[in-house]
Design a protein around this motif. Structure first.
Motif, PDB file in Angstrom:
ATOM      1  N   TYR A   1     -18.392  -5.455  49.838  1.00  0.00           N
ATOM      2  CA  TYR A   1     -17.161  -4.848  49.287  1.00  0.00           C
ATOM      3  C   TYR A   1     -17.405  -3.530  48.524  1.00  0.00           C
ATOM      4  O   TYR A   1     -16.493  -2.730  48.337  1.00  0.00           O
ATOM      5  CB  TYR A   1     -16.453  -5.852  48.375  1.00  0.00           C
ATOM      6  N   GLY A   2     -18.621  -3.342  48.060  1.00  0.00           N
ATOM      7  CA  GLY A   2     -18.907  -2.138  47.296  1.00  0.00           C
ATOM      8  C   GLY A   2     -18.313  -2.180  45.890  1.00  0.00           C
ATOM      9  O   GLY A   2     -17.562  -3.107  45.542  1.00  0.00           O
ATOM     10  N   LEU A   3     -18.673  -1.208  45.062  1.00  0.00           N
ATOM     11  CA  LEU A   3     -18.173  -1.106  43.686  1.00  0.00           C
ATOM     12  C   LEU A   3     -17.293   0.141  43.584  1.00  0.00           C
ATOM     13  O   LEU A   3     -17.635   1.202  44.113  1.00  0.00           O
ATOM     14  CB  LEU A   3     -19.345  -1.019  42.699  1.00  0.00           C
ATOM     15  N   ASN A   4     -16.177  -0.004  42.859  1.00  0.00           N
ATOM     16  CA  ASN A   4     -15.210   1.099  42.778  1.00  0.00           C
ATOM     17  C   ASN A   4     -14.949   1.586  41.357  1.00  0.00           C
ATOM     18  O   ASN A   4     -14.712   2.760  41.128  1.00  0.00           O
ATOM     19  CB  ASN A   4     -13.881   0.683  43.422  1.00  0.00           C
ATOM     20  N   HIS A   5     -14.951   0.684  40.391  1.00  0.00           N
ATOM     21  CA  HIS A   5     -14.614   1.049  39.013  1.00  0.00           C
ATOM     22  C   HIS A   5     -15.825   1.692  38.321  1.00  0.00           C
ATOM     23  O   HIS A   5     -16.949   1.166  38.395  1.00  0.00           O
ATOM     24  CB  HIS A   5     -14.155  -0.177  38.235  1.00  0.00           C
TER      25      HIS A   5
END
Length: 548
Positions: free
Chosen positions: A99-103
């Motif tokens: 999902y990966g990291l976004n924040h």
């Protein structure tokens, strides 16, 4: 009359005794240059990024490149952000990969620097990102220490003597200089730097006072020029020292230890004979005068020494006299402004040595070397063109150079550095001019007060200069535009001042200056020398000292 002036003439204006005194000031002058600018080489920019080792708990086998790709966002230029990272999560590695990291958030666990980078103030105390401003704030606190020292050690030297104040200042500078090398926190570092700044003021100010009270009128300019050149040489030595010693703690030790050599010379450092006479310590004054005469291979007639007697305090003009009298008010305001902008542009250029694009060590070497011809050129221009034109032109020139720099593209470091060196030349020469000009503009009864006020304005400018550099966060040209505009305005104001070259010195606040006379030839220079002899002779009888 105490007769101390006549005795000093018999001792000799600039014999072996006075030369030894000037030689003693060499080590402190070199040390002053080190402490003034050493921090520039302790906070060298290096690549860095947030510490994201939290991800190794769920992915211990990740390579460094994989770790950074997963935990750090990239900027518009494609490089990893230096001051932000992806917020840590409680996921397993497969979920993070899927999902990966976004924040994102600011660095919360410190920063990572190149492992081969020697320890520096920047890496040890994390002077990056939100803490980057602490570098310029620390430099401003050091400058505040200079101001504090002038306020403390000036009156103290009048109270307990020149020699004890030099000893105290040297001790403080040595101890706290070494203490800086072992500080555990940056705030302790700033406090120690403030004390070192105060001690620097104590040493330079008191040694200048001591030299003024022992050296004859005709040789004082040479003594001042020597100290200014030693300061320039100290800047050049700093460039070599910092190039060879990259560890900031070792560099601080290397720059602080030499001052202790001064303690071995304390036995030959004399007390001021004038100060001793002022305090009624006549026998001590006789002994030190006899020692000076013997060193200069002169003899002092006993009847001449018997003329020594305690002086009565001479009433000087008050601080308010500088503003109550119209002509003095103009001189005070303009000269205070001139000293302020002079110091402002000088430190604005000197403290910006890391931002001109070329090698900082070569730039510092050039900045130090250019001050030596600047000091000597000042002597010629003062005699040839007079004080007013020299002061005004040099200030305007230093300002125009800074304004031109604002228009130079960042990819032209050579042009920027050459212009900055020209600006440093003009600012250094202007500084020497202001010392002479201010002393001649103020009447004798308020000369100490007037020059002291100018000195305070220069110290305030020194405090503000590092803080103005913080405006570079908004646009790189803003600081240099401010550093350039101020001296241009100050130089134009100097046109309103009277010329003092070839004119007699005013004694009281009611005296005005004779019409302007510009020294353009040998005759004018000769007249100026005669006038200086008279004016300085009047000052020579004063037992108080002007602290620059």
């Amino acid at each position: 009359m105490s007769g101390v002036g006549e005795v000093l003439k018999a001792v000799g204006d600039f014999g072996r005794f006075q030369k030894c005194l000037v030689l003693l000031s060499v080590i402190p002058c070199l040390s002053v240059a080190f402490h003034q600018f050493c921090q520039l080489f302790m906070v060298v920019e290096v690549p860095h990024h947030c510490d994201t080792s939290w991800i190794l708990a769920v992915g211990p086998n990740l390579t460094q490149e994989e770790q950074l790709n997963l935990t750090l966002p990239r900027g518009p230029d494609g490089h990893f952000e230096q001051c932000s990272m992806f917020s840590p999560v409680d996921w397993d590695l497969d979920s993070i990969l899927a999902y990966g990291l976004n924040h994102t958030e600011k660095c919360s666990s410190g920063w990572v620097y190149p492992s081969e980078q020697p320890p520096s103030l920047l890496t040890e105390f994390d002077l990056v990102c939100d803490r980057k401003d602490l570098n310029d704030i620390a430099q401003a606190i050091y400058m505040a220490g200079l101001l504090l020292g002038s306020m403390i050690f000036g009156p103290l030297s009048d109270r307990i003597g020149r020699r004890p104040v030099v000893l105290i200042s040297v001790f403080l500078q040595g101890v706290f200089g070494l203490g800086i090398a072992i500080v555990p926190h940056f705030y302790v570092y700033m406090a120690f730097r403030c004390v070192v700044g105060a001690s620097v003021s104590g040493i330079t100010m008191t040694l200048l006072a001591l030299a003024t009270e022992w050296i004859g009128v005709s040789s004082r300019p040479n003594a001042v020029l020597t100290s200014h050149c030693c300061f320039a040489i100290g800047q050049m030595i700093l460039a070599g020292l910092s190039y060879g010693i990259r560890n900031w703690r070792l560099l601080e030790i290397a720059g602080s230890v030499p001052i202790f050599a001064f303690f071995f010379c304390m036995g030959v450092l004399p007390e001021s004979a004038r100060w001793l006479v002022t305090k009624g310590r006549i026998e001590e004054a006789k002994k030190v005068l006899q020692k000076a005469a013997a060193t200069n291979k002169r003899s002092l007639p006993p009847e001449l020494l018997e003329q020594l007697k305690p002086e009565k305090e001479v009433k000087s003009g008050s601080f308010l006299d500088l503003f109550w009298k119209k002509h003095l008010r103009k001189v005070t305001l303009i000269m205070s402004c001139a000293w302020f902008v002079n110091s402002f542009v000088y430190y604005g250029l000197s403290l910006n040595v890391t931002n001109f694009g070329l090698d900082i060590y070569l730039t510092q070497l050039a900045f130090g070397a250019v001050e030596i011809p600047a000091r000597f050129a000042c002597i010629f221009t003062l005699q040839r063109f007079g004080r007013r034109k020299t002061q005004a032109v040099l200030l305007v020139l230093s300002g125009l150079v800074c304004l031109i720099i604002t228009g130079i593209p960042e990819d032209q470091p050579v042009a920027t550095t050459v212009l900055a060196t020209m600006g440093k030349f003009a600012a250094s020469a202007s500084f020497s001019t202001s010392y002479v000009y201010a002393a001649e503009l103020f009447p004798t009864v308020v000369r100490q007060t007037g020059v002291g006020l100018c000195s305070v304005s220069a110290r305030v400018a020194g405090i503000l200069a590092p803080l103005v550099r913080l405006l570079g966060q908004h646009h790189r040209a803003i600081p240099m535009a401010i550093f350039g505009s101020a001296p241009v305005l100050g130089g134009l104001l100097c046109i309103l001042l009277p010329e003092t070259c070839g004119t007699d010195l005013a004694d009281d606040t009611g005296d005005g200056h004779p019409p302007a006379q510009v020294c353009e030839n040998a005759t004018s220079s000769s007249q100026n020398g005669q006038v200086k002899g008279k004016g300085a002779g009047q000052d020579n009888e004063s037992t108080k000292t002007t602290y620059f």
